[in-house]
Structures are given as structure tokens and as C-alpha cells.
Design an enzyme around this catalytic site. Structure first.
Site, short mmCIF file in Angstrom:
data_model
loop_
_atom_site.label_atom_id
_atom_site.label_comp_id
_atom_site.label_asym_id
_atom_site.label_seq_id
_atom_site.Cartn_x
_atom_site.Cartn_y
_atom_site.Cartn_z
N LYS A 1 0.75 -1.11 -0.05
CA LYS A 1 -0.13 -0.07 0.04
C LYS A 1 1.05 1.19 0.08
O LYS A 1 1.99 1.22 0.72
CB LYS A 1 -0.80 0.17 1.32
CG LYS A 1 -1.99 -0.76 1.46
CD LYS A 1 -2.94 -0.60 2.28
CE LYS A 1 -4.12 -2.00 2.53
NZ LYS A 1 -5.12 -1.52 1.53
N ARG B 1 -10.46 -11.49 0.95
CA ARG B 1 -11.06 -12.44 0.06
C ARG B 1 -10.48 -13.70 0.16
O ARG B 1 -11.36 -14.86 0.20
CB ARG B 1 -11.56 -11.85 -1.22
CG ARG B 1 -10.34 -11.56 -1.97
CD ARG B 1 -10.74 -11.03 -3.39
NE ARG B 1 -10.81 -9.50 -2.98
CZ ARG B 1 -11.36 -8.42 -3.91
NH1 ARG B 1 -11.36 -8.98 -5.24
NH2 ARG B 1 -11.29 -7.28 -3.55
N1 BES Z 1 -8.34 -3.70 3.53
C1 BES Z 1 -8.36 -3.36 2.45
C2 BES Z 1 -9.91 -2.70 2.05
C3 BES Z 1 -9.73 -1.27 2.95
C4 BES Z 1 -9.47 -0.15 2.30
C5 BES Z 1 -10.52 -1.07 4.18
C6 BES Z 1 -9.63 1.02 2.76
C7 BES Z 1 -10.79 -0.18 4.64
C8 BES Z 1 -9.93 1.03 4.17
C9 BES Z 1 -8.44 -4.58 1.45
O1 BES Z 1 -7.55 -5.54 1.65
C10 BES Z 1 -7.81 -3.74 0.18
O2 BES Z 1 -6.63 -3.46 0.26
N2 BES Z 1 -8.45 -3.94 -1.03
C11 BES Z 1 -8.28 -3.75 -2.02
C12 BES Z 1 -8.32 -4.27 -3.26
C13 BES Z 1 -7.86 -4.10 -4.55
C14 BES Z 1 -6.49 -4.54 -4.62
C15 BES Z 1 -8.74 -4.72 -5.52
C16 BES Z 1 -8.46 -2.19 -2.37
O3 BES Z 1 -9.83 -1.65 -1.92
O4 BES Z 1 -7.85 -1.35 -2.83
ZN ZN Z 2 -5.58 -5.41 1.36
#
Ligand code: BES
Ligand code: ZN
Ligand code: ZN
Length: 464
Positions: free
Chosen positions: A240, A314
Site C-alpha cells: 500500500k 477475500r
Molecule cells: N483492507 C483493504 C480494504 C480497505 C481499504 C479497508 C480502505 C478500509 C479502508 C483491502 O484488503 C484492500 O486492500 N482492498 C483493495 C482491493 C483491490 C486490490 C482489488 C482495495 O480496496 O483497494
Molecule cells: Zn488489502
């Protein structure tokens, strides 16, 4: 801070809720108007000489009482008053208790000087205690379970990691007489939970599957609750950006919520059997990390192409949902997860996204949302979005090939791990926006909100 139910009391200060209409008939109308008070929702005016705190409300609906009580309690906590009273009726007891407990919530574990509020006793004044007592006690149980969930979510990832999460679950099980079964990595291997295990592989902490059960005699229904328990989500090798990583301790909020739900259900003594499953995992980087390009074999036997290691929730849920379905023959299966940033784009940060096949079940949650004060919105599945998860090399890809509808494609990914006979029993709740806040809203203060707990309690209370 203790909340007491009484028929009458003399206190340091009395809180009064008034609407714009009532302001015109108010005894202290002149003073209030001189002070610029217009009885707007969530505005307040102290009348210290009269020992009164006047709070504006649009009307006496629970949502408005909850919000106004939150403002009132925050303000009272910064004064030197030791006791306060609120007049109440049965219709408002839930909103009032939640406003006081949830709006007055503070998490000070990491402050060297704790806030030292003088306010010790809060009295709710009503004429017929017997008539109101059960609603009062139930509201306290639900609000406190919400605070329990908030406390765990707010705990830093250095303290709250998969093994300490499991330890905390064991403690809850002991205190609330719940059955408890924890699977460590060795046992997860035996269960072939390679999707979950891969996500946690680069972490120094062993992944854990937590299973708690509340089993009353002759239950009306059996419900499995599944929670995403990412104690930290760095994104993994699909790292991230620095600013998005801050707050990712909250990626365990789904797991924390299902613990709050089972705690509340057991204390409310509901005659519903509840199973809480948490996939407790930390998503990190390192030489041993799982990679984009890996293909994982999930517990169900389906193979998953990893194209983004940040879509890890997921993967964990695919295995935990499969495990939950093989270990319990439930009437309903609900999963809670901070699954996608896209859910916030779709619904805003205050609303939980609901996905699933059964419109009837979704409808009962719209009703539960109205009763509980949580916000929910339905995100519809369709076959076109489903196709975007196609993989050229495995059974399914962990991310969609297109950038739109990300909350729904994540829900559709999970759908692949729901057995045919369970399709109409299952709902997925994306709490990415609603579980955590960096600015206060309604009865939520900075940090975890406890999203899902009040919602599910209302749903459970409505089961005939
Ligand atoms: N934990 C995150 C989602 C999230 C983002 C929760 C911001 C709370 C606040 C999840 O694991 C994630 O990173 N999802 C990605 C998915 C993408 C890579 C398809 C996202 O939402 O960007
Ligand atoms: Zn994630
Ligand atoms: Zn995540």
C-alpha cells in the site's frame, strides 16, 4: 460512568431535549434566544444557573435522540458536574443509552495522561421502571458489546496480532461460557486452508482460526458469523502507499465485530445458536511472502490466481467461509469484512454495503438498520461483473479485470465459495467505510465504530 434508571432524582444538572417548536413555549426562551440557541439538531446551550443543559433535536426519533445525547455527554464530561439526569420514555431508551455510552466512549490506552471526567452518575428518569427495564438493560448490553469491539479494533497491531487475538477470544469464551476452538497453522495445514495460510506466510505471527460458539438449549435458529481479522494489512508485496497504510490496524474490524455480536447475544440470553469464526492473519512483506503470480489452492479445492496481494481479505474469507459451512449446518451465514475501498466510493464512508442473493434476507437487514441506527445499502450482483473474475490460468482471479464495481466483484469472489445449498442463507457485509472514522459522526468518536454489532443485534432480536 454509571447509568441508573430511577423515578426521580436531584442532580447537578438536568439535560432537556427540545425542538424548534418547543423553544417558543420554553420557560427560559428569552435567555436561550439571547444566547443564540435555535434548537437546531445537535446544538446545545448550558443554563448553569438553572442547572440545565438544553439540547436541540429535529424531533424525538431515536436517531436524533442518540445523536443529541452524544453531544450532551461529550460536553458534560468536560465540566465539573458529577451527576446528570435525562427524562425518558420507552420509545427513546435505546437511542438515549446508545448516545450516552457510544458518544461518551473514549480510548485512552496510549495517552500518558488519562482524561479524568468528574461525571460519575447518569440517571435516566421515567415513571414506570418495570415497563422500561428490559429495554434499558438490553440497550446497555448492546452498547457495551459495541465498545468491546471498538476497544479491540483500536488496539495497535504490535499488541493485537493473530495469537493475541486468539487469546482474547479464549478469555471472552471463558467469561461468557462459550465454546472455543482455535486452529493454529499446523491445524490449518491439515484443513488445506492454503489461501488463508499464504496471506499470513510473511508475518512473524502465526495465523489463527478462531471459532466461538454460544449454544442455548432448543435454539430457534443457528447462525454462523464470519469475520475478516487482518490484524494488519500492509498490502503485502502489492504494498500500500504510505498514507493508505495508516489505519490498517482496523482491517480486523470484521473479526472484532463478530466477537462483539456473540458477546451481546450470550448476554442478552437470546435463544439463537451463534457461531463466530474469525480468520486472524497479518498481511506483511518478506522473502517468504506470497506473490502476485502465485496460484493458491483453497480449502474448497478451487484454485485462485493471485494478481494483487492487497486483495487478501477475500482469500482469507474464502477458506474461513468454506470451513464454517463444513463445520456448522447454519440457517444463516453472514460475513463481515473491511473488504474494499470501492465500497466507500460506492456508498460513502458511513454506510455498510450488503451483498447476497436473498432479497428477503436483505430486507430484514434494512429493517434492522432502521431500528439499530446503523446505515446499510444494497449493492447488486450481476453476471457481467461476475465474468470479470475469470482467470486464464486458475479457476478464479483474486481481482477483477476492470476497475469499476470493486465492492461487488469482491462480494462475487466470496460467492464462489458459498455452497449451492447455502446461496440464499448467506449475506456479505462490507464495513470498510463504516468500521472506522477519523472524524466524529452520530454517536461515533475518532477510531473504531463497532459497525455491525448493533445491526446484527437488532436482526437477532427480531427473529421469531
Ligand atoms: N483492507 C483493504 C480494504 C480497505 C481499504 C479497508 C480502505 C478500509 C479502508 C483491502 O484488503 C484492500 O486492500 N482492498 C483493495 C482491493 C483491490 C486490490 C482489488 C482495495 O480496496 O483497494
Ligand atoms: Zn488489502
Ligand atoms: Zn485488507
Amino acid at each position: 460512568m454509571k447509568i441508573n434508571l430511577v423515578t426521580e432524582i436531584e442532580c447537578d444538572v438536568r439535560v432537556e431535549f427540545i425542538t424548534k417548536e418547543l423553544l417558543d413555549e420554553h420557560k427560559n426562551k428569552k435567555t436561550l434566544k439571547n444566547g443564540g440557541f435555535k434548537a437546531e439538531q445537535d446544538s446545545i446551550c448550558f443554563l448553569h444557573s438553572k442547572k440545565k443543559l438544553i439540547c436541540g433535536v429535529d424531533d424525538f426519533e431515536n436517531d436524533n435522540i442518540r445523536s443529541a445525547a452524544s453531544v450532551a455527554i461529550k460536553s458534560l464530561k468536560s465540566t465539573n458536574y458529577k451527576s446528570t439526569s435525562f427524562n425518558t420514555i420507552k420509545e427513546n431508551i435505546k437511542g438515549l443509552v446508545e448516545g450516552i455510552i457510544l458518544g461518551g466512549y473514549e480510548f485512552n490506552n496510549y495517552k500518558s495522561t488519562k482524561s479524568d471526567s468528574k461525571l460519575k452518575n447518569i440517571y435516566l428518569v421515567c415513571q414506570d421502571i418495570d415497563f422500561i427495564k428490559k429495554d434499558f438493560e438490553d440497550a446497555i448490553i448492546i452498547a457495551e458489546a459495541t465498545c468491546f469491539t471498538r476497544d479491540i479494533v483500536n488496539t495497535i497491531p504490535h499488541e493485537l496480532n493473530p495469537p493475541s487475538f486468539a487469546k482474547l477470544a479464549k478469555k471472552l469464551a471463558k467469561e461468557n461460557n462459550l465454546e472455543c476452538n482455535i486452529l493454529d497453522e499446523k491445524e490449518l495445514e491439515k484443513e488445506n486452508m492454503h489461501a488463508m495460510l499464504s496471506v499470513g506466510r510473511a508475518s512473524v505471527h502465526e495465523s489463527q482460526l478462531i471459532h466461538l460458539a454460544y449454544k442455548p438449549k432448543n435454539p430457534k435458529k443457528i447462525i454462523s458469523l464470519v469475520g475478516k481479522g487482518l490484524t494488519y494489512d500492509s498490502g503485502g508485496l502489492s504494498l500500500k502507499p504510505a498514507t493508505s497504510m495508516v489505519t490498517m490496524k482496523m482491517d480486523k474490524a470484521g473479526g472484532c465485530a463478530v466477537l462483539g455480536m456473540i458477546k451481546a447475544a450470550s448476554e442478552l440470553k437470546l435463544d439463537i445458536e451463534i457461531h463466530a469464526f474469525v480468520g486472524a492473519v497479518e498481511n506483511m512483506i518478506g522473502g517468504d511472502a506470497y506473490k502476485p503470480d502465485d496460484v493458491l489452492t483453497s480449502r474448497s479445492g478451487k484454485t485462485i490466481e493471485v494478481r494483487n496481494t492487497d486483495a487478501e481479505g477475500r482469500l482469507v474469507l474464502s477458506d474461513v467461509l468454506d470451513y464454517a459451512q463444513s463445520s456448522v449446518d447454519a440457517d444463516y451465514i453472514f460475513d463481515f469484512a473491511t473488504l474494499t475501498g470501492a465500497c466507500m466510493v460506492a456508498l460513502g464512508q458511513y454506510t455498510t454495503g450488503i451483498m447476497g442473493h436473498s432479497n428477503k434476507l436483505k430486507h430484514s437487514f434494512f429493517q434492522a438498520a432502521n431500528e439499530s441506527g446503523e446505515l446499510v445499502g444494497s449493492l447488486p450482483f450481476n453476471k457481467h461483473l461476475k465474468k470479470l473474475l475469470k482467470s486464464e490460468i486458475a479457476d478464479i482471479s483474486n481481482v477483477s479485470s476492470k476497475p469499476y464495481g470493486g465492492a461487488i466483484t469482491a462480494g462475487l469472489f466470496l460467492d464462489n465459495f458459498i455452497k449451492d445449498e447455502n446461496k440464499d442463507k448467506w449475506l456479505h457485509f462490507d464495513i470498510a467505510g463504516s468500521a472506522y472514522t477519523e472524524s466524529p459522526w452520530d454517536c461515533n468518536v475518532y477510531g473504531a465504530t463497532g459497525a455491525g454489532v448493533r445491526l446484527v443485534c437488532s436482526f437477532l432480536q427480531n427473529i421469531e
